[in-house]
Design a protein around this motif. Structure first.
Motif, short mmCIF file in Angstrom:
data_model
loop_
_atom_site.label_atom_id
_atom_site.label_comp_id
_atom_site.label_asym_id
_atom_site.label_seq_id
_atom_site.Cartn_x
_atom_site.Cartn_y
_atom_site.Cartn_z
N VAL B 238 -0.09 38.02 81.02
CA VAL B 238 0.07 36.58 81.30
C VAL B 238 -1.18 35.81 80.87
O VAL B 238 -1.08 34.80 80.17
N ILE B 239 -2.36 36.31 81.26
CA ILE B 239 -3.57 35.54 80.93
C ILE B 239 -3.78 35.49 79.42
O ILE B 239 -4.23 34.48 78.87
N LEU B 240 -3.41 36.57 78.72
CA LEU B 240 -3.65 36.59 77.28
C LEU B 240 -2.57 35.87 76.48
O LEU B 240 -2.86 35.29 75.44
N MET B 241 -1.32 35.91 76.95
CA MET B 241 -0.26 35.29 76.15
C MET B 241 -0.06 33.82 76.47
O MET B 241 0.19 33.01 75.57
N LEU B 255 -2.66 36.15 88.68
CA LEU B 255 -3.47 35.21 87.91
C LEU B 255 -4.00 34.09 88.82
O LEU B 255 -5.15 33.66 88.70
N TYR B 256 -3.15 33.65 89.75
CA TYR B 256 -3.58 32.62 90.70
C TYR B 256 -4.76 33.15 91.54
O TYR B 256 -5.75 32.46 91.76
N PHE B 262 -12.36 33.68 90.80
CA PHE B 262 -13.33 33.63 89.71
C PHE B 262 -13.55 32.25 89.12
O PHE B 262 -14.55 32.02 88.45
N GLU B 263 -12.62 31.34 89.29
CA GLU B 263 -12.84 30.00 88.74
C GLU B 263 -13.19 29.00 89.84
O GLU B 263 -14.00 28.11 89.63
N ARG B 269 -10.19 32.99 100.10
CA ARG B 269 -8.80 32.60 99.81
C ARG B 269 -8.18 33.55 98.79
O ARG B 269 -7.01 33.90 98.89
N ALA B 270 -9.00 34.01 97.82
CA ALA B 270 -8.50 34.96 96.82
C ALA B 270 -8.09 36.26 97.52
O ALA B 270 -7.06 36.85 97.19
#
Lengths: 423, 299
Positions: B238-241, B255-256, B262-263, B269-270
């Motif tokens: 998902v992150i790459l495509m 990804l969320y 990380f962002e 929360r992660a």
């Protein structure tokens, strides 16, 4: 008696021989250099430029050697934060200006470090750097970083395409009317006219919208609320969406690839892209940023060299790290020449080597003029800026793609930003 | 009396032996999986930043997540993805295995290699390769679909099609391994059962449903559990495509979680997202165990 004298002499000779050998040995055995770790987020042409500067440092400093690692961008700040928590932080790191408010607890205050006032000891002064950028890293009277550069977005354009479209490559469009006319001429000549988001990810569309919105005179946050869901925000987003509607580009495309293959007329991209264009087979230029609306603004940011917090055991590495930081900024004209960014140390900016370089002539002069003529604007220095950006960008991208209307996009972005700000 | 004591002793001995055999893996599992899981749960109850001090917030982090539309978006995207990927991988793997087993396919080795080969590739290679095929400027697949009039916009930039395209890539990538698992199972079934079914007049379809499928149950369960876990945790493709886009139309929970940690630098929360994901996987696996009713057979 004789025997005693002989014995005394023998002992003395032995001692002096041993001492001489030890002294010679000590002189001949090279002292182990101190090794420091420098981890950056650079991953394009600028990574190569930093490698060159580090090589230069390692060549000139036998006592300190830098071990350089580079590459990750998106998770860099989080990795640095985690490395500090784990007590395994690099001795030198890079922090972007808008992350300074959230990241400074992970950094060593340079004027109040565990090994003393490093700024005083190394003769690093505020007046040697661009002051307003220096001040971004001053929090509560403590200095957390040394400014390295200014990165900005401008428009790279294909001069050959301009010629084929009957446009004057030496007079690129600098107003909205001229810009629209140039795009239409490029389209007519069979070129893709313009890409507002170089690599096509949502953050690039958000930056393009920021530029339009700032040029309209808007602000993103006022008080603790989103302040962009208004007429100015809407007109700015409609201008972005018009790029697709007018057929100047298609959503989901990669502007950098389109430009490098010679198919794209104009592309919005940053200072860092200069080196990627070194081998293209057409004539290109950098025009800066047009004044599309009321005020000429572009998006930009700054890199700071920082010393992440070190463990007690790592404290002896702080001074060598500062020595390296001083060297890097003092030689940041090389960062400009080979990395394409605007150096922020005044002596580096005025360097003859920099101002006579090809980079300066081709792009850096324009970027430098933009940086110091009030055109440059950065994102708000908010502790939650990462989450604020992430709350805005999917909606801007969806509006550009035509999936939702600009009005809906702004309402959704406002809802999500306010939710972030209210936490 | 004497024999029951020795039987008891034997059982205890067998038990101790069993524990000793499990011990090496068990220790590693405890150290590197179970304890981090508990630590993750602990973090999820905090505003986590050891540099400025952690703050205990109890279930507030979970409450905040449940009030966040983006969390719910990734929650449903994950389910949509899993509902495409699990049946896709199992069906393709099973059909390929059956075709090979029944020798319906010409060039068995070539066919098997072609289906299995993608599994040998790294997720980055798979994602970059399919990303390039879909690229609107240089992608062969996009140009082909465009000329056929099927696609006018790049599918990876289409809100409806982006996720199915990532799912399709995942099926292409992982079905080969399931095929090998099914094939191995099929080869181990006793020929007498098929012989008996044939003598009883069962056709190929009846034989499949009455003989092959019941025998395949344990293997199917293994394949389903494996696919469920990997499908729920999908991140790399998902992150790459699509990087979760366009918008957030393909932003799965993993990804969320990455973005929150990380962002947005919000590790508490992660960790809460991670724990919710763990509970989802755990419950789904329990449902699968119940569905296949293998509990009693295993005992």
């Amino acid at each position: 008696m004789n025997r005693r004298i002989h014995l005394f002499l023998a002992v003395m000779i032995s001692i002096s021989l041993l001492a001489t050998t030890w002294a010679r040995g000590a002189k001949e055995t090279p002292k182990e250099p101190v090794k420091i770790w420098f981890n950056t987020l650079f991953h394009g042409g600028d990574a190569k430029a930093m490698e060159m500067i580090v090589q230069e440092f390692n060549k000139k400093n036998q006592d300190v050697q830098i071990d350089l690692t580079q590459g990750s961008w998106t998770q860099y700040a989080a990795q640095l934060n985690n490395a500090v928590m784990a007590g395994e932080a690099p001795q030198i790191g890079i922090i972007l200006n808008f992350l300074m408010p959230s990241m400074h607890p992970a950094l060593t205050p340079l004027n109040d470090s565990p090994v003393g006032d490093l700024l005083k000891e190394f003769g690093i002064k505020r007046e040697d750097y661009v002051e307003y950028v220096w001040d971004i890293a001053t929090i509560g009277g403590k200095q957390y970083g040394i400014p390295l550069d200014n990165t900005l977005l401008g428009i790279y354009y294909n001069k050959d395409a301009f010629r084929k479209a009957g446009l004057n490559p030496d007079k690129p469009p600098m107003t909205m009317d001229e810009f629209v006319a140039s795009c239409e001429a490029l389209k007519k000549a069979g070129f893709i006219p313009f890409h507002p988001a170089a690599f096509g990810q949502s953050r690039w569309y958000r930056r393009a919208w920021y530029i339009f919105y700032w040029q309209k005179g808007g602000e993103l946050i006022e008080g603790n609320r989103a302040a962009f869901n208004n007429q100015k925000g809407l007109e700015a987003l409609e201008a972005l969406v018009a790029i697709r509607e007018r057929g100047w580009n298609t959503p989901g495309t990669n502007g950098a690839a389109q430009f490098e293959t010679g198919n794209l007329g104009m592309m919005m991209n940053g200072t860092w892209h200069y080196l990627s264009l070194a081998n293209v087979k057409f004539d290109w230029g950098m025009m800066g940023i047009p004044k599309w609306f009321d005020k000429q603004y572009t998006w930009g940011s700054n890199h700071f060299l920082v010393i992440p917090k070190q463990t007690k055991k790592q404290e002896p590495l702080i001074k060598p790290a500062m020595k390296a930081i001083k060297f890097i900024t003092e030689n940041s004209h090389l960062w400009g020449i080979y990395g394409g960014h605007v150096p922020l140390r005044k002596s580096a900016m005025q360097s003859q080597e920099l101002q006579q370089s090809e980079t300066w002539k081709k792009a850096l002069k324009t970027f430098t003029d933009m940086a110091f003529s009030g055109v440059y604007k950065s994102k708000p220095l908010h502790p939650k800026i990462g989450e604020i950006n992430a709350a805005i960008e999917p909606h801007i991208e969806r509006a550009y793609n035509g999936t939702i209307s600009p009005k809906e996009a702004l309402a959704l972005a406002e809802r999500d930003v306010n939710a972030v700000l209210s936490k | 009396m004497r024999s029951s004591v020795s039987k008891k002793k034997k059982l205890i001995r067998a038990g101790v032996e069993g524990v000793l055999f499990v011990l090496p893996y068990g220790t590693l599992w405890l150290l590197f999986l179970f304890l981090p899981l508990l630590f993750g749960l602990f973090i999820s109850f905090h505003k986590w930043n050891p540099l400025v001090g952690n703050v205990f917030i109890g279930l507030d982090g979970y409450g905040e997540l449940l009030r966040t539309p983006r969390f719910w978006n990734s929650f449903w995207v994950t389910w949509r993805f899993v509902l495409m990927v699990i049946p896709g991988i199992i069906l393709v793997g099973l059909m390929a295995a059956l075709a090979l087993h029944s020798k319906l396919v010409w060039g068995t080795h070539l066919f098997e290699s072609l289906i299995f080969f993608p599994y040998l590739l790294n997720v980055s290679i798979v994602s970059i390769l399919w990303g390039l095929l879909h690229d609107p400027d240089v992608g062969i697949l996009f140009q082909l679909l465009k000329r056929m009039g099927i696609a006018t916009t790049p599918l990876l930039n289409h809100e409806f099609w982006a996720l199915p395209m990532v799912a399709f890539t995942t099926i292409w990538w992982l079905a080969g391994y399931r095929m090998v698992v099914f094939r191995t199972a099929l080869a181990s079934f006793p020929a007498e059962l098929y012989e008996a079914a044939r003598l009883d007049g069962a056709g190929p379809i009846r034989t499949f449903f009455s003989v092959t499928l019941p025998l395949l149950k344990p293997t199917l369960l293994f394949a389903f559990v494996l696919t469920t876990v990997s499908g729920m945790r999908t991140f790399g493709q998902v992150i790459l495509m699509t990087a979760g886009g366009p918008g957030t139309s393909s932003e799965v929970l993993a990804l969320y979680m990455y973005r929150v940690g990380f962002e947005f630098l919000d590790f508490g929360r992660a960790a809460a997202v991670g724990f919710i994901l763990f509970v989802m996987i755990f419950l789904l696996v329990l449902v699968l165990l119940r569905f296949f009713r293998l509990g009693s057979e295993m005992r």
